[in-house]
Design an enzyme around this catalytic site. Structure first.
Site, PDB file in Angstrom:
ATOM      1  N   ARG A 127       0.856  -1.189   0.000  1.00 18.59           N
ATOM      2  CA  ARG A 127       0.000   0.000   0.000  1.00 18.59           C
ATOM      3  C   ARG A 127       0.890   1.236   0.000  1.00 18.59           C
ATOM      4  NH1 ARG A 127      -5.408   0.298   1.147  1.00 18.59           N
ATOM      5  NH2 ARG A 127      -5.344  -1.816   1.945  1.00 18.59           N
ATOM      6  N   ARG A 177       2.049  -4.643  -7.079  1.00 19.15           N
ATOM      7  CA  ARG A 177       1.535  -5.851  -6.434  1.00 19.15           C
ATOM      8  C   ARG A 177       1.835  -7.090  -7.271  1.00 19.15           C
ATOM      9  NH1 ARG A 177      -3.854  -4.788  -2.789  1.00 19.15           N
ATOM     10  NH2 ARG A 177      -3.058  -2.932  -1.712  1.00 19.15           N
TER      11      ARG A 177
END
Length: 426
Positions: free
Chosen positions: A279, A393
Site C-alpha cells: 500500500r 503488487r
C-alpha cells in the site's frame, strides 16, 4: 450520479434500495422539501416570465396608440425584480439538490449479492495451485532488501512514509511487468494504448466521481489560479477522454489502456499494510477502460475481467475471483469483480485487480453519450474500468511465488523477453 428521475418520481423506492444494499440513509424528507420548493419556484418563474412578456407586449401596443405607459413600465420593472429573485432562489435550490445527488452512491445491479463487508463477498472460482515450498519462504521485503533493490528507507528519506525506491534488476523486473501487460492488452485484447496526464483538473475528477466525496484521499496542487489533482488511477484520464462527446454506435465499445503513475493519500487507511510495497502513496498500474452501449456493458465487464485474468495466467500466478457484495463495492460501481493473487508469505490471497461496471453513473456527470441508431438521439454510454494489473503488487506476487531457497528469483517465462533473456535475478 443517479438518474434525476429516480430522485423525483421514485424517491422512496430509491431510498429503500440504497438503504438495503449500501446502508446509505438518504434524507427523503429533505429531498422532498427541496424538490417541492424547486417545483414551486419553477412554476412561479414561468408565470412571471409569461406575465412580463404579456405586459411588455401591452407596452408596445399602448405606445403605438400614444397612451401613457408609465404604470405598465413600473409593473414590468417590478416583475423583473421578482423574476430575478426567483431565478436566483431556483439556482440555489438546484445547487442544494445537486450537492446531495453528488454524494449518493450508485445502485448495485440486481445480480450483486447483498452484504455488509468483504466477509460477504462471493468467491466465483480459483485458478492455479499455490506452490509448496520446501524451505521457509521470505516476504517481498526480505527478498528485495538482499541487494538494496527494494529500499523503503530511501523512499522515506526522499518523500516520507509509503514511498519506495527500486534499484537494479528488481527495478528492471518492475518495468518488464508493465511492458508485458501493455503488450498483452494492445496485442491480444484490442485496447488502444494511451499516454495520459497524471495531473488533471477538477472537472475530470468530478466526472469520474472522485470529487467531491473522496477529496481527502487525493493529492492536489495549485497551478496558477487553478487546482490540479494527481490521479489515483489512469481511469480518471482515460474515461474523461469521452467527456462531452457523442460517439457513433458502431464505434463502441471503445477500449483504452495506459501505464501510469498513480497517487493516493488514503487518508482513511489508518496504517494498514505499511510494510513494503503493498500500500503505497505512489505506485504504477496498467489500467483498462471500456466505453460501451448500455445493452452490452455486462458482457464487456466479463470480457474485461477475463483480460485481467489472462495476465495472471500467463505469469502462472495462482489467484481467485470474487464477486463483491453491495457493502464492499466502490461508490461509483454497479457491479465489481476483484482478483486476488496468492502471496506465500501471508498464506492468503490479496487484491491485485478490481474490475467494475459503472453503468451510466459516471457518464451522466461526463455527458458521455452515444447516438441511438434507431432514433438518432444521444443516450448515455456505460463506462467500465479495471486494473490490468497493479504493477507493484504483481511484482510482489512474482517475487514471492518465484523465490528460490538462496533468495534468488526465477523470472517467469512470459517476462524473459523483456529481461534480455534472463531466467533468474540474484
Amino acid at each position: 450520479m443517479l438518474d434525476p428521475a429516480l430522485l423525483r418520481s421514485r424517491l422512496a423506492e430509491t431510498a429503500a434500495r440504497l438503504k438495503q444494499t449500501r446502508g446509505y440513509a438518504l434524507d427523503v424528507s429533505a429531498m422532498e422539501a427541496l424538490e417541492s420548493t424547486r417545483k414551486q419556484l419553477a412554476m412561479e418563474t414561468q408565470e412571471l416570465q409569461n406575465l412580463r412578456n404579456t405586459r411588455s407586449k401591452a407596452i408596445g401596443q399602448a405606445k403605438a396608440k400614444g397612451e401613457d405607459v408609465a404604470a405598465l413600465m413600473a409593473e414590468v420593472a417590478g416583475l423583473g425584480d421578482k423574476l430575478k429573485a426567483n431565478e436566483q432562489a431556483l439556482i440555489e435550490v438546484q445547487a442544494k439538490l445537486s450537492e446531495i445527488a453528488l454524494l449518493i452512491p450508485n445502485i448495485p445491479h440486481e445480480s450483486v449479492p447483498v452484504g455488509k463487508d468483504e466477509n460477504d463477498n462471493v468467491e466465483v472460482n480459483r485458478w492455479g495451485t499455490p506452490h509448496a515450498f520446501d524451505f521457509t519462504v521470505k516476504d517481498h521485503v526480505e527478498l528485495g532488501e538482499r541487494h538494496g533493490w527494494l529500499d523503503g528507507d530511501a523512499g522515506a528519506k526522499l518523500s516520507g512514509a509509503r514511498f519506495t525506491v527500486l534499484r537494479g534488476q528488481l527495478a528492471r523486473l518492475h518495468r518488464a511487468i508493465g511492458q508485458f501487460m501493455l503488450d498483452l492488452h494492445t496485442g491480444e485484447h484490442g485496447y488502444l494504448e494511451c499516454n495520459v496526464p497524471v495531473l488533471v483538473n477538477s472537472d475530470s475528477m468530478y466526472g469520474t466521481t472522485q470529487l467531491p466525496k473522496f477529496e481527502e484521499d487525493l493529492f492536489s496542487t495549485q497551478v496558477g489560479d487553478s487546482k490540479r489533482y494527481l490521479i489515483p488511477t489512469a481511469e480518471v484520464s482515460l474515461t474523461n477522454l469521452v467527456r462531452d462527446t457523442i460517439q457513433e454506435a458502431d464505434a463502441l465499445p471503445l477500449r483504452f489502456t495506459a501505464h501510469s503513475l498513480c497517487f493516493r493519500a488514503e487518508a482513511g487507511s489508518y496504517g494498514r499494510d505499511t510494510r513494503g510495497m503493498i500500500r503505497q502513496h505512489q505506485f504504477e498500474k496498467v489500467e483498462m477502460v471500456q466505453v460501451a452501449r448500455a445493452a452490452d456493458s455486462y458482457a464487456q465487464l466479463e470480457e474485461m475481467v477475463g483480460h485481467a485474468e489472462k495476465v495472471l495466467q500467463k505469469l502462472n500466478l495462482p489467484y481467485r475471483k470474487l464477486l463483491l457484495c453491495t457493502g464492499d463495492m466502490g461508490f461509483q460501481s454497479s457491479k465489481t469483480y476483484d482478483l486476488e493473487v496468492w502471496l506465500p508469505s501471508q498464506q492468503t490471497y490479496r487484491e491485485i485487480s478490481s474490475c467494475s461496471n459503472c453503468e451510466d453513473f459516471q457518464a451522466r456527470r461526463l455527458q458521455a453519450r452515444v447516438r441511438n441508431t434507431d432514433t438518432g438521439k444521444p443516450e448515455l454510454v456505460h463506462t467500465l474500468n479495471g486494473s490490468g494489473l497493479a504493477i507493484g503488487r504483481t511484482l510482489i506476487a512474482v517475487m514471492e511465488n518465484y523465490q528460490n531457497a538462496d533468495g534468488s528469483i526465477t523470472v517467469p517465462e512470459a517476462l524473459r523477453a523483456y529481461m534480455a533473456g534472463l531466467d533468474r535475478i540474484a
